[in-house]
Design a protein around this motif. Structure first.
Motif, PDB file in Angstrom:
ATOM      1  N   GLY A   1      12.916   3.010   5.207  1.00  0.00           N
ATOM      2  CA  GLY A   1      11.854   2.649   4.278  1.00  0.00           C
ATOM      3  C   GLY A   1      10.527   2.449   4.982  1.00  0.00           C
ATOM      4  O   GLY A   1       9.459   2.629   4.382  1.00  0.00           O
ATOM      5  N   ASP A   2      10.582   2.089   6.270  1.00  0.00           N
ATOM      6  CA  ASP A   2       9.364   1.919   7.065  1.00  0.00           C
ATOM      7  C   ASP A   2       9.015   3.188   7.852  1.00  0.00           C
ATOM      8  O   ASP A   2       8.099   3.151   8.683  1.00  0.00           O
ATOM      9  CB  ASP A   2       9.542   0.755   8.044  1.00  0.00           C
ATOM     10  CG  ASP A   2       9.705  -0.579   7.318  1.00  0.00           C
ATOM     11  OD1 ASP A   2       9.182  -0.695   6.194  1.00  0.00           O
ATOM     12  OD2 ASP A   2      10.379  -1.482   7.860  1.00  0.00           O
ATOM     13  N   GLY A   3       9.763   4.273   7.598  1.00  0.00           N
ATOM     14  CA  GLY A   3       9.478   5.526   8.288  1.00  0.00           C
ATOM     15  C   GLY A   3      10.117   5.662   9.645  1.00  0.00           C
ATOM     16  O   GLY A   3       9.814   6.613  10.384  1.00  0.00           O
ATOM     17  N   ASP A   4      11.039   4.726  10.032  1.00  0.00           N
ATOM     18  CA  ASP A   4      11.705   4.789  11.331  1.00  0.00           C
ATOM     19  C   ASP A   4      13.075   5.455  11.218  1.00  0.00           C
ATOM     20  O   ASP A   4      13.537   5.792  10.124  1.00  0.00           O
ATOM     21  CB  ASP A   4      11.865   3.374  11.908  1.00  0.00           C
ATOM     22  CG  ASP A   4      10.528   2.739  12.235  1.00  0.00           C
ATOM     23  OD1 ASP A   4       9.619   3.475  12.668  1.00  0.00           O
ATOM     24  OD2 ASP A   4      10.392   1.507  12.053  1.00  0.00           O
ATOM     25  N   SER A   5      13.745   5.625  12.354  1.00  0.00           N
ATOM     26  CA  SER A   5      15.073   6.232  12.388  1.00  0.00           C
ATOM     27  C   SER A   5      16.146   5.172  12.188  1.00  0.00           C
ATOM     28  O   SER A   5      15.948   3.994  12.515  1.00  0.00           O
ATOM     29  CB  SER A   5      15.291   6.947  13.732  1.00  0.00           C
ATOM     30  OG  SER A   5      14.327   7.960  13.915  1.00  0.00           O
ATOM     31  N   GLY A   6      17.298   5.602  11.656  1.00  0.00           N
ATOM     32  CA  GLY A   6      18.405   4.690  11.425  1.00  0.00           C
ATOM     33  C   GLY A   6      19.707   5.257  11.962  1.00  0.00           C
ATOM     34  O   GLY A   6      19.767   6.394  12.426  1.00  0.00           O
ATOM     35  N   ILE A   7      20.777   4.461  11.894  1.00  0.00           N
ATOM     36  CA  ILE A   7      22.090   4.933  12.346  1.00  0.00           C
ATOM     37  C   ILE A   7      22.650   5.943  11.359  1.00  0.00           C
ATOM     38  O   ILE A   7      23.161   6.992  11.753  1.00  0.00           O
ATOM     39  CB  ILE A   7      23.053   3.743  12.504  1.00  0.00           C
ATOM     40  CG1 ILE A   7      22.566   2.821  13.621  1.00  0.00           C
ATOM     41  CG2 ILE A   7      24.472   4.228  12.796  1.00  0.00           C
ATOM     42  CD1 ILE A   7      23.409   1.578  13.818  1.00  0.00           C
ATOM     43  N   PHE A   8      22.539   5.643  10.060  1.00  0.00           N
ATOM     44  CA  PHE A   8      23.028   6.535   9.019  1.00  0.00           C
ATOM     45  C   PHE A   8      21.854   7.293   8.400  1.00  0.00           C
ATOM     46  O   PHE A   8      20.763   6.737   8.245  1.00  0.00           O
ATOM     47  CB  PHE A   8      23.730   5.757   7.900  1.00  0.00           C
ATOM     48  CG  PHE A   8      25.049   5.166   8.290  1.00  0.00           C
ATOM     49  CD1 PHE A   8      26.194   5.949   8.285  1.00  0.00           C
ATOM     50  CD2 PHE A   8      25.149   3.829   8.648  1.00  0.00           C
ATOM     51  CE1 PHE A   8      27.407   5.400   8.632  1.00  0.00           C
ATOM     52  CE2 PHE A   8      26.360   3.275   8.991  1.00  0.00           C
ATOM     53  CZ  PHE A   8      27.504   4.056   8.993  1.00  0.00           C
ATOM     54  N   PRO A   9      22.062   8.555   7.988  1.00  0.00           N
ATOM     55  CA  PRO A   9      21.069   9.202   7.129  1.00  0.00           C
ATOM     56  C   PRO A   9      20.997   8.465   5.787  1.00  0.00           C
ATOM     57  O   PRO A   9      21.894   7.694   5.435  1.00  0.00           O
ATOM     58  CB  PRO A   9      21.619  10.625   6.954  1.00  0.00           C
ATOM     59  CG  PRO A   9      22.620  10.810   8.039  1.00  0.00           C
ATOM     60  CD  PRO A   9      23.167   9.452   8.336  1.00  0.00           C
ATOM     61  N   ALA A  10      19.942   8.728   5.017  1.00  0.00           N
ATOM     62  CA  ALA A  10      19.723   7.980   3.778  1.00  0.00           C
ATOM     63  C   ALA A  10      20.886   8.142   2.804  1.00  0.00           C
ATOM     64  O   ALA A  10      21.375   7.156   2.237  1.00  0.00           O
ATOM     65  CB  ALA A  10      18.415   8.431   3.130  1.00  0.00           C
ATOM     66  N   GLY A  11      21.343   9.371   2.583  1.00  0.00           N
ATOM     67  CA  GLY A  11      22.437   9.615   1.636  1.00  0.00           C
ATOM     68  C   GLY A  11      23.719   8.906   2.028  1.00  0.00           C
ATOM     69  O   GLY A  11      24.273   8.110   1.243  1.00  0.00           O
ATOM     70  N   PRO A  12      24.255   9.159   3.244  1.00  0.00           N
ATOM     71  CA  PRO A  12      25.449   8.425   3.673  1.00  0.00           C
ATOM     72  C   PRO A  12      25.256   6.911   3.716  1.00  0.00           C
ATOM     73  O   PRO A  12      26.202   6.164   3.466  1.00  0.00           O
ATOM     74  CB  PRO A  12      25.714   8.994   5.069  1.00  0.00           C
ATOM     75  CG  PRO A  12      25.171  10.378   5.021  1.00  0.00           C
ATOM     76  CD  PRO A  12      23.950  10.280   4.159  1.00  0.00           C
TER      77      PRO A  12
END
Length: 484
Positions: A260-271
């Protein structure tokens, strides 16, 4: 076509038709010699697992299989025998060129951290699935899995040795057999989970299907493998189980918050959204579910797992691109094929073309030779002396090994991200493309003197050149070498 023979060979092997399997391998070698070689090596290594390997009947069967493979491989064997002897080539130069051409198959020192995590996560999942497979299936699959791992281990040994002859055998490509066998184990385990009686089993089955439909997503493989390893049993609230899925839920929430802040995460948005919905259900106490309800839940989970693949197919159909979800890429591919076919119909056979070096398939659609294309570097595998010709063409188009290595480093980080970005970053235009677009009429005249090209294709947004303009498209221009 090579994959048709590959899958047919494995099917014949599974049915105990060893002679037929190796006959199909021999036939497939005419389309892809290296993949067929890897498959034959994997099957031979797996056969050593058999306790009756020294029997007379078994040796005769292997002899017939080898003879059958040799007969069907005769066309490629004859072609290789008739090749002129290749001059010696400097080993380090050959390795450097192959690494610059494509570093991700054979050079583990070029792999980004994301590729290592991806590979280890799926190996962990496949190991768990193998241990939990029914005994009959495990006895059939285990030798093939170990044989494939042996071949991949040989790839690391080949790279460590630095011997070009071993590197060119492309042992790392044997990972395709690990993927095929892992997919088979995944399907078998998912079916058994969907046939269970509880919600937890159905959820794990849907998660497993997701691991083979959402590729390049190491978190799903890791979550599924660890989830299958934990034993919930009949205990209503087992502490390890609850702690584990609590961590998964926290990771999903953290990923969505970061994205939501434009950064990377562990999971993609869908998963991540799927994990937020499915994980709380893992906290429910285990109890049987009516068969009709369970079938409905299983169907819904299958649909959810396949949604990313269906969405990707929708994008490709809308953009007209088979290789990229960018609509501009689809337009470029269509015009490239159109101008290639125009060249076939309106230029003399054997005409030599100078084309953008990173565009593929011109020879296929135009049936005309070209001065240089980046993909030509594949010939370095079976003809090491081609290194000299390929590097000369690269230099003449103002390209360099060093610049392409820097480009591959960016491509690797984008293709195999350790943390999943909100949107997959586009690769920047390669330095070879930029340099080709910057060539002037004087440069093209020099290339004409050196190679004798007769037709030239440039980008339509490049400056107009003083040659005879034959086709002026939206993306490409086609010239004939004829001074105005």
């Amino acid at each position: 076509m090579a994959w048709v023979f590959l899958l047919s060979s494995l099917a014949a092997w599974a049915k105990g038709r060893r002679v037929l399997a190796f006959g199909l391998i021999g036939a497939g070698s005419n389309f892809n010699p290296m993949v067929s070689f890897h498959l034959a090596l994997v099957l031979v290594l797996s056969a050593i697992w058999d306790e009756d390997r020294f029997s007379v009947d078994r040796r005769r069967e292997w002899l017939r299989a080898a003879l059958c493979a040799g007969i069907f491989a005769l066309p490629i064997l004859v072609r290789l025998a008739l090749l002129p002897p290749a001059p010696a080539v400097d080993g380090p130069t050959w390795v450097e060129s192959l690494k610059a051409w494509y570093p991700f198959h054979y050079f583990p020192e070029s792999w980004p951290a994301g590729k290592w995590v991806l590979a280890l996560s799926y190996l962990f999942l496949y190991g768990v699935l193998t241990v939990q497979a029914p005994e009959a299936l495990r006895k059939k699959v285990l030798p093939l899995l170990f044989a494939s791992l042996i071949v991949v281990a040989g790839a690391f040994a080949a790279r460590a040795s630095g011997i070009p002859g071993l590197i060119r055998l492309q042992f790392f490509r044997a990972d395709v057999f690990l993927i095929l066998l892992g997919t088979l184990l995944t399907a078998e385990r998912a079916i058994r989970l969907f046939e269970g009686e509880g919600l937890t089993e159905a959820l794990l089955g849907g998660l497993l299907v997701g691991t083979v439909t959402v590729w390049f997503c190491w978190p799903l493989a890791l979550v599924a493998g660890a989830g299958l390893t934990l034993k919930r049993g009949t205990v209503r609230f087992p502490i390890p189980w609850l702690l584990y899925w609590g961590v998964v839920l926290a990771a999903a929430v953290w990923s969505l918050n970061r994205m939501g802040d434009g950064d990377s995460g562990i999971f993609p948005a869908g998963p991540a959204l799927a994990m937020m919905v499915l994980t709380p259900l893992m906290f429910l106490p285990p109890k049987p579910i009516p068969p009709r309800t369970l079938r409905g839940i299983s169907a819904g989970l299958l649909l959810l797992a396949f949604l990313p693949l269906l969405f990707l197919m929708k994008i490709h159909l809308e953009t007209g691109s088979l290789t990229n979800s960018d609509a501009n890429m689809g337009r470029m591919e269509r015009e490239w094929i159109k101008i290639s076919r125009w060249s076939r119909e309106h230029t003399p056979p054997g005409s030599l073309f100078l084309v953008p070096p990173e565009m593929w398939s011109f020879r296929v659609f135009a049936e005309r030779p070209v001065v240089f294309q980046w993909v030509d570097g594949a010939a370095i595998h079976w003809n090491p002396s081609y290194v000299t010709t390929w590097r000369r063409g690269l230099k003449d188009l103002h390209g360099s090994i060093e610049a392409m290595n820097e480009q591959w480093a960016v491509v690797g980080r984008n293709r195999y991200p350790l943390l999943i970005p909100v949107t997959r970053a586009k690769n920047p235009a390669s330095p070879l493309e930029r340099n080709y677009d910057a060539l002037t009429a004087s440069d093209f005249n020099t290339l004409h003197e050196r190679y004798g090209w007769q037709f030239l294709i440039t980008m339509a947004d490049a400056p107009v050149l003083p040659y005879s303009l034959l086709v002026n498209g939206e993306i490409f221009r086609l010239y004939a070498y004829k001074e105005k």
